[in-house]
Motif scaffolding. Structure first.
Motif, mmCIF file in Angstrom:
data_model
loop_
_atom_site.group_PDB
_atom_site.id
_atom_site.type_symbol
_atom_site.label_atom_id
_atom_site.label_comp_id
_atom_site.label_asym_id
_atom_site.label_seq_id
_atom_site.Cartn_x
_atom_site.Cartn_y
_atom_site.Cartn_z
ATOM 1 N N PRO A 60 12.283 2.900 9.674
ATOM 2 C CA PRO A 60 12.319 4.348 9.497
ATOM 3 C C PRO A 60 11.004 4.867 8.922
ATOM 4 O O PRO A 60 10.385 4.218 8.071
ATOM 5 N N GLY A 61 10.560 6.023 9.394
ATOM 6 C CA GLY A 61 9.246 6.545 9.039
ATOM 7 C C GLY A 61 9.090 6.930 7.582
ATOM 8 O O GLY A 61 7.973 7.150 7.112
ATOM 9 N N PHE A 62 10.201 6.996 6.817
ATOM 10 C CA PHE A 62 10.080 7.385 5.405
ATOM 11 C C PHE A 62 9.803 6.183 4.516
ATOM 12 O O PHE A 62 9.694 6.301 3.308
ATOM 13 N N ASN A 63 9.717 4.980 5.100
ATOM 14 C CA ASN A 63 9.549 3.763 4.306
ATOM 15 C C ASN A 63 8.085 3.318 4.342
ATOM 16 O O ASN A 63 7.653 2.695 5.302
ATOM 17 N N PRO A 64 7.309 3.645 3.289
ATOM 18 C CA PRO A 64 5.859 3.391 3.334
ATOM 19 C C PRO A 64 5.512 1.902 3.301
ATOM 20 O O PRO A 64 6.350 1.062 3.000
ATOM 21 N N LEU A 65 4.254 1.595 3.605
ATOM 22 C CA LEU A 65 3.792 0.212 3.747
ATOM 23 C C LEU A 65 2.928 -0.204 2.559
ATOM 24 O O LEU A 65 2.365 0.646 1.875
ATOM 25 N N ILE A 66 2.804 -1.501 2.366
ATOM 26 C CA ILE A 66 1.912 -2.027 1.331
ATOM 27 C C ILE A 66 0.552 -2.321 1.972
ATOM 28 O O ILE A 66 0.489 -2.897 3.062
ATOM 29 N N VAL A 67 -0.517 -1.905 1.297
ATOM 30 C CA VAL A 67 -1.871 -2.162 1.798
ATOM 31 C C VAL A 67 -2.459 -3.354 1.057
ATOM 32 O O VAL A 67 -2.421 -3.418 -0.171
ATOM 33 N N HIS A 68 -2.988 -4.300 1.830
ATOM 34 C CA HIS A 68 -3.513 -5.550 1.260
ATOM 35 C C HIS A 68 -5.035 -5.523 1.225
ATOM 36 O O HIS A 68 -5.670 -5.196 2.229
ATOM 37 N N VAL A 69 -5.576 -5.883 0.072
ATOM 38 C CA VAL A 69 -7.027 -5.844 -0.119
ATOM 39 C C VAL A 69 -7.542 -7.217 -0.531
ATOM 40 O O VAL A 69 -6.768 -8.075 -0.982
#
Ligand code: AMP
Ligand code: MG
Length: 314
Positions: A60-69
């Protein structure tokens, strides 16, 4: 997918990492090993690639993602770090901890990554393959767990292939994940508090000096990984079972035997590493139901029980 039908299986050696980095640079989707679970990675600044993650997972589009650095400077280009946030990052990174921080205005991120929130979730993983991939691609990578939305997370390349094969460009096989549970998610608040949005493999006792306030009552809205029903093996799961009924696939722990024992010696870290493999096995078994032995609520046992409660909620 970027116009291909077959999912490339890549070994996590120099050639495989180089190939995976190329695919990511050109906007493709690659399943990648981390110390928590396998992630489904795409470059975080490419709206089409990020939309591909949501499409492949049915997320679902309301579930944000984790950004990996790969470096703190990359994280600081995406989020506002207070001095305190900087010290917390120093304490927990690299490792299985995601920090939710105020998003930096103008950060080079596709909107789909943060799903309209004023915050951004960041992690510097410890896994050498994932780190090499970020370095070589030159991109920060958005990567949720590499499974269909709401299903059990993958801890091996075979788990990913079974559920997302044919829907993503490549799978980079780095062996079984060491921790086996998704990262601990901590929100670093402006008012000086630190909230646990999702328990995970990290020992929170290491952060007492930073003013932990425990679980956030609004976490359901803020971190959909906290939805009551999640990580579902697709059949009923009975918890704290002393022994199985005739139609149950039994997942044992310690002295309680099962068709799959999470840790015969009663080691909770080993049990965490084996949890999703056991649930995948139970899901694929002929039995229509799954039973799980009691797991102590101590240390990483709390995170195991958190996932099991959500797996058992229908
Ligand atoms: P997954 O990697 O599949 O476990 O999903 C990422 C998790 O991080 C989800 O539970 C998200 O809701 C959570 N997350 C990502 N961004 C944020 C944010 N800005 N605030 C709170 N939680 C977040
Ligand atoms: Mg997930």
């Amino acid at each position: 997918m970027t116009g291909k039908n077959a999912t490339e299986m890549l070994e996590a050696n120099r050639a495989g990492i180089t190939r995976a980095a190329r695919i990511l640079q050109s906007g493709g989707l690659v399943a990648v090993p981390t110390e928590t679970v396998y992630g489904l990675a795409a470059r975080a600044d490419d709206p089409v690639a990020v939309a591909g993650i949501y499409a492949a997972k049915g997320r679902p589009g309301f579930n944000p993602l984790i950004v990996h650095v790969d470096a703190v400077e990359q994280a600081e280009a995406l989020a506002e770090f207070s001095e305190r946030a900087r010290r917390i990052a120093q304490e927990v990174w690299p490792g299985p901890v995601t920090l939710v921080l105020p998003r930096r205005e103008g950060a080079s991120l596709a909107k789909g990554v943060y799903a309209g929130l004023p915050t951004i979730a960041l992690r510097m993983p410890a896994h050498p393959v994932m780190r090499a991939l970020i370095r070589q691609s030159g991109c920060v990578l958005a990567a949720p767990s590499a499974n269909p939305s709401n299903a059990v997370s993958p801890t091996t390349a075979a788990h990913v292939a079974a559920s997302l094969g044919g829907r993503i460009d490549a799978i980079l096989d780095g062996g079984a994940c060491e921790a086996g549970l998704e990262s601990t998610i901590l929100a670093v608040r402006d008012n000086g508090t630190l909230e646990v949005l999702r328990p995970g493999p990290f020992d929170l006792g290491r952060l007492t000096e930073f003013g932990m306030v425990g679980a956030n009552p609004t976490a359901e809205i803020e971190a959909p990984g906290q939805m009551r029903s999640h990580y579902s093996p697709g059949k009923p799961v009975r918890l704290a079972a002393a022994k199985p009924e005739a139609d149950e696939f039994m997942i044992g722990f310690g002295g309680i035997a099962g068709e799959y024992n999470l840790s015969p010696g009663g080691d909770l870290s080993e049990a965490a590493a084996n949890l999703y493999a056991a649930l995948h096995r139970g899901a694929a078994s002929t039995q229509p139901r799954i039973a799980v032995a009691p797991i102590p609520e101590t240390s990483v046992g709390a995170a195991i029980n958190d996932r099991l409660r959500r797996a058992s909620a229908s």
